[in-house]
Motif scaffolding. Structure first.
Motif, mmCIF file in Angstrom:
data_model
loop_
_atom_site.group_PDB
_atom_site.id
_atom_site.type_symbol
_atom_site.label_atom_id
_atom_site.label_comp_id
_atom_site.label_asym_id
_atom_site.label_seq_id
_atom_site.Cartn_x
_atom_site.Cartn_y
_atom_site.Cartn_z
ATOM 1 N N GLY A 156 1.049 -1.056 0.288
ATOM 2 C CA GLY A 156 -0.538 0.131 -0.090
ATOM 3 C C GLY A 156 1.000 1.180 0.496
ATOM 4 O O GLY A 156 0.077 2.036 0.543
ATOM 5 N N TYR A 157 2.115 1.007 -0.212
ATOM 6 C CA TYR A 157 3.157 2.772 -0.123
ATOM 7 C C TYR A 157 2.802 2.880 -1.372
ATOM 8 O O TYR A 157 3.228 4.125 -1.168
ATOM 9 C CB TYR A 157 4.730 1.820 0.729
ATOM 10 N N MET A 158 2.651 2.317 -2.206
ATOM 11 C CA MET A 158 2.531 3.072 -3.781
ATOM 12 C C MET A 158 1.250 3.112 -4.404
ATOM 13 O O MET A 158 1.072 3.071 -5.288
ATOM 14 C CB MET A 158 3.460 2.180 -4.540
ATOM 15 N N HIS A 159 -0.021 2.940 -3.483
ATOM 16 C CA HIS A 159 -1.486 2.526 -4.069
ATOM 17 C C HIS A 159 -1.184 4.252 -4.008
ATOM 18 O O HIS A 159 -1.666 5.368 -3.291
ATOM 19 C CB HIS A 159 -2.237 2.151 -2.658
ATOM 20 N N ARG A 160 -2.327 4.222 -5.572
ATOM 21 C CA ARG A 160 -2.262 5.991 -6.171
ATOM 22 C C ARG A 160 -3.567 5.763 -6.513
ATOM 23 O O ARG A 160 -3.878 7.141 -7.118
ATOM 24 C CB ARG A 160 -1.215 6.310 -7.838
ATOM 25 N N GLY A 161 -4.113 5.081 -6.106
ATOM 26 C CA GLY A 161 -5.968 4.789 -6.689
ATOM 27 C C GLY A 161 -6.900 5.002 -8.260
ATOM 28 O O GLY A 161 -7.388 5.525 -8.204
ATOM 29 N N TYR A 162 -5.798 3.852 -8.656
ATOM 30 C CA TYR A 162 -6.604 3.700 -9.798
ATOM 31 C C TYR A 162 -7.374 3.736 -10.627
ATOM 32 O O TYR A 162 -8.033 4.463 -10.809
ATOM 33 C CB TYR A 162 -5.178 2.520 -10.928
ATOM 34 N N LYS B 19 -10.246 4.539 -8.632
ATOM 35 C CA LYS B 19 -11.534 5.376 -8.587
ATOM 36 C C LYS B 19 -10.294 6.352 -9.636
ATOM 37 O O LYS B 19 -11.814 6.858 -9.808
ATOM 38 C CB LYS B 19 -10.995 6.033 -7.224
ATOM 39 N N LEU B 20 -9.141 6.811 -10.258
ATOM 40 C CA LEU B 20 -8.839 8.112 -10.929
ATOM 41 C C LEU B 20 -9.566 7.970 -12.354
ATOM 42 O O LEU B 20 -9.833 8.224 -13.437
ATOM 43 C CB LEU B 20 -7.521 7.705 -10.970
ATOM 44 N N TYR C 279 -13.149 9.187 -13.293
ATOM 45 C CA TYR C 279 -12.945 10.693 -13.846
ATOM 46 C C TYR C 279 -12.099 11.072 -15.293
ATOM 47 O O TYR C 279 -11.967 12.438 -15.018
ATOM 48 C CB TYR C 279 -12.081 11.348 -12.236
ATOM 49 N N ARG C 280 -11.234 10.081 -15.790
ATOM 50 C CA ARG C 280 -10.688 10.381 -17.053
ATOM 51 C C ARG C 280 -11.676 10.056 -17.982
ATOM 52 O O ARG C 280 -12.589 8.787 -17.377
ATOM 53 C CB ARG C 280 -9.682 9.988 -16.745
ATOM 54 N N LEU D 298 -2.156 6.719 -17.779
ATOM 55 C CA LEU D 298 -2.686 6.297 -16.501
ATOM 56 C C LEU D 298 -2.225 4.836 -16.631
ATOM 57 O O LEU D 298 -1.041 4.455 -15.354
ATOM 58 C CB LEU D 298 -3.788 6.334 -15.729
ATOM 59 N N ARG E 282 1.553 3.791 -16.466
ATOM 60 C CA ARG E 282 2.282 3.600 -14.386
ATOM 61 C C ARG E 282 2.244 2.807 -13.794
ATOM 62 O O ARG E 282 2.669 3.051 -12.780
ATOM 63 C CB ARG E 282 2.081 5.522 -15.046
ATOM 64 N N TRP F 135 5.296 -0.400 -14.550
ATOM 65 C CA TRP F 135 6.440 0.564 -15.368
ATOM 66 C C TRP F 135 7.622 0.253 -15.738
ATOM 67 O O TRP F 135 8.220 0.844 -16.341
ATOM 68 C CB TRP F 135 6.573 2.081 -14.256
ATOM 69 N N HIS G 119 7.564 5.799 -21.003
ATOM 70 C CA HIS G 119 5.945 5.198 -21.126
ATOM 71 C C HIS G 119 5.481 6.237 -22.429
ATOM 72 O O HIS G 119 5.451 7.242 -22.292
ATOM 73 C CB HIS G 119 5.543 6.363 -20.050
#
Lengths: 395, 199
Positions: free
Chosen positions: A70-76, A78-79, A82-83, A91, A94, A97, A179
């Protein structure tokens, strides 16, 4: 620690001596000392990111290991709500990567399936070439890094050196070193530049030579074999039960590759390639399988370049992409294993819900079982051989 | 560096002495790499890749502990879960210390600017000396960031004010940022944004 924390060990046949350190545990019971808790991470070069591992030690042996993620959880997920669809390909580059292009392919495939659009053959071929190139660059990093984790510094330099050639190719075709964001729904952004194909042929020969070099230098090395053989053995059925996939599972003798066995995608059905497996399931087998797969990918790229058709690179799609309502599940064989997207669309410019199935999350879920009973130096070897990317775990 | 260790000089140091001390410091940067995400791979390429070879700039990678480091490169997405660890790491580095923020994510949040779990910029936690933009930046960009930091160290004064500010963890306002496209905000804007790490 109680025995109920981990699932019971299945009955597996091992060579005598493979589990000798478990027998030595009897000595430790008599000289019982308190357990020591060692915190590995959240930042350690062997963890390819930010995995934290809380290891309970009895002397030199691991009693239990709990990964904290969870230290790299970026909420993909959910994001993604919104995209718009073209924005999401930026997105998903990444997530894992190291093999960015391969992440785009299943998502674009999902959107194309919902829109009933098919990319033209030339676009499919270029996509396949770039997917395999990203696989080569990923595995080259692994081939060097894995040796680094057992203490050999030189192969890491070789890996980084040769990987640059492949990154140059990806950059030449897509403009992005890392990327690419090259996929468009219905095709690709651009055609290949002039001279790219002949250059790729030369680089692939160089890569094949580099694989030979790795085989001599690392896989054939006595010290490397002593550090990796019969260390971290994953039985095939257990690995499959944990949801492992990709090279990790094939190294345990399970002959399963979505490029061959899954729903047909890209141009893999037209390709002639071999799926490599290894019966041992130990750290060495995982190294060996990835080495062979790198070679196989080079051969596949050469094959694809020979068969490359001409023609357009994009299908006819509207300028503003609206995906019809529906839901679709796509899965492909990424360098790290099975990667899938479950996309639910309600007819808008962006998806209603995206579920991402990434390979590393399942690949490391076996870690508490696998690390039980190993020695501390072997923890790093096993972590390196499982080859996960933290962005792929936490998303 | 006994002159610098106690943080105060009785009088401003002579110019050749300042030059020599700064010259020595800038070419022996021990770099602690805090590799978090994609940028970590590019940083590793700059460190370990024979094509880029960061060590020729006098940057020494892989110190055993942050307590031996002079410079930390924050490369990658900083999440709220990771932020306390980064702050703790920064506090463990002995002064004077420098921070390079590598990549859009640690500069400002990058593509995750509206994510619920990402810290929008590592400069919310620790002061940053050089921002390297890009997603991810090429290894050459990181090399340029290192060169800029070295220029900055060379221009640092050893007088009371500058060193004291550096020891408080503030970015001294009078050290001009090298004006190339890599430097993003002006030092003044940044100095007002970040406070002392212990405040």
């Amino acid at each position: 620690m109680s025995s109920t924390d981990n699932p019971p060990m299945p009955e597996i046949q091992l060579e005598p001596g493979a589990l000798r350190h478990l027998a030595e545990a009897q000595v430790n019971v008599e000289l019982d000392t308190g357990d020591m808790i060692l915190n590995l991470g959240p930042q350690h070069p062997a963890t390819h990111g930010t995995l934290r591992l809380v290891v309970r030690l009895d002397g030199e042996r691991v009693v239990s290991a709990d990964p904290v993620i969870g230290y790299m959880h970026r909420g993909y997920e959910k994001l993604a709500e919104y995209r718009t669809y073209p924005q999401i390909t930026t997105l998903v580059n990444r997530i894992d990567w190291l093999s960015s292009f391969a992440n785009e392919v299943p998502f674009v495939d999902a959107a194309e399936r919902l829109m009933c659009v098919e990319a033209p053959p030339r676009a499919q071929y270029i996509r396949t070439v770039l997917t395999e190139l990203s696989r080569i660059s990923t595995f080259y990093l692994f081939l060097g890094e894995m040796a680094l984790q057992v203490g050999a510094l030189t192969p890491a330099f070789y890996g980084f050196r040769d990987r640059e050639y492949v990154l140059n190719l990806i950059e030449g075709a897509t403009g992005g070193r890392f990327h690419p964001n090259f996929n468009r729904i219905g095709g690709l952004k651009d055609d290949l530049p002039w001279g790219w194909i002949s250059e790729t042929r030369e680089v692939m020969k160089k890569m094949l030579d580099g694989c030979d070099e790795f085989e001599d230098l690392v896989a054939g090395n006595e010290i490397f074999q002593a550090r990796t053989r019969s260390i971290g053995i994953v039985p095939g059925e257990l690995g499959a039960a944990y949801g492992m996939s990709g090279s990790n599972l094939r190294a345990s003798g399970v002959d399963w590759d979505l490029r061959r066995d899954g729903r047909p995608y890209l141009v893999y059905p037209e390709l002639d390639f071999k799926v490599w497996t290894h019966p041992d399931g130990d750290s060495y087998a995982r190294y060996w399988v990835r080495l062979q797969e790198t070679r196989e990918s080079c051969r596949m790229v050469l094959q694809l370049l020979d068969q490359m058709p001409s023609g357009p690179i994009t299908a006819k799609v509207p300028r503003i992409i609206k995906v019809p309502a529906g839901e679709v599940w796509t899965e492909v064989e990424n360098p790290l294993g099975q990667m899938g997207y479950y996309v639910v669309s309600k007819g808008a410019t962006g998806p209603f819900r995206v579920k991402i199935r990434s390979a590393s999350f399942s690949n490391v879920s076996i870690m508490p079982w696998l690390l039980r009973g190993v020695y501390v130096p072997d923890v790093i070897t096993i972590l390196a051989s499982l080859y996960f990317i933290l962005g792929d775990i936490d998303r | 560096m006994g002159l610098v260790e106690n943080g105060t000089l009785s009088k401003p140091a002579a110019k050749p002495l300042t030059w020599l001390l700064n010259y020595s410091r800038k070419y022996s940067l021990w770099m602690f790499q805090w590799g978090l995400a994609c940028c970590a791979i590019e940083m590793a390429a700059a460190l370990a890749g024979p094509r880029y070879d960061m060590m020729r700039l006098g940057v020494i990678p892989f110190p055993a502990s942050p307590r031996q480091a002079d410079l930390v490169v924050i490369s990658g997405t900083v999440t709220d879960k990771m932020a306390p660890a980064i702050k703790r790491l920064y506090e463990q580095i002995p002064d004077p210390k420098y921070v390079i923020s590598m990549g859009s994510c640690s500069n400002c949040g990058g593509p995750y600017w509206d994510s619920y779990s990402v810290t929008k910029g590592v400069d919310q936690i620790i002061p940053v000396d050089v921002y390297v933009p890009g997603c991810p930046p090429r290894p050459e960009a990181l090399l340029q960031g290192i060169v800029m930091l070295q220029e900055r160290i060379q221009n640092e004064g050893l007088g009371n004010d500058e060193l004291a500010a550096r020891w408080r963890g503030e970015v001294p306002g009078d050290v001009a940022m090298v004006s190339t496209p890599v430097a993003l905000p002006s030092p003044k804007a940044r100095a007002s944004k970040v406070g002392a790490p212990d405040a």
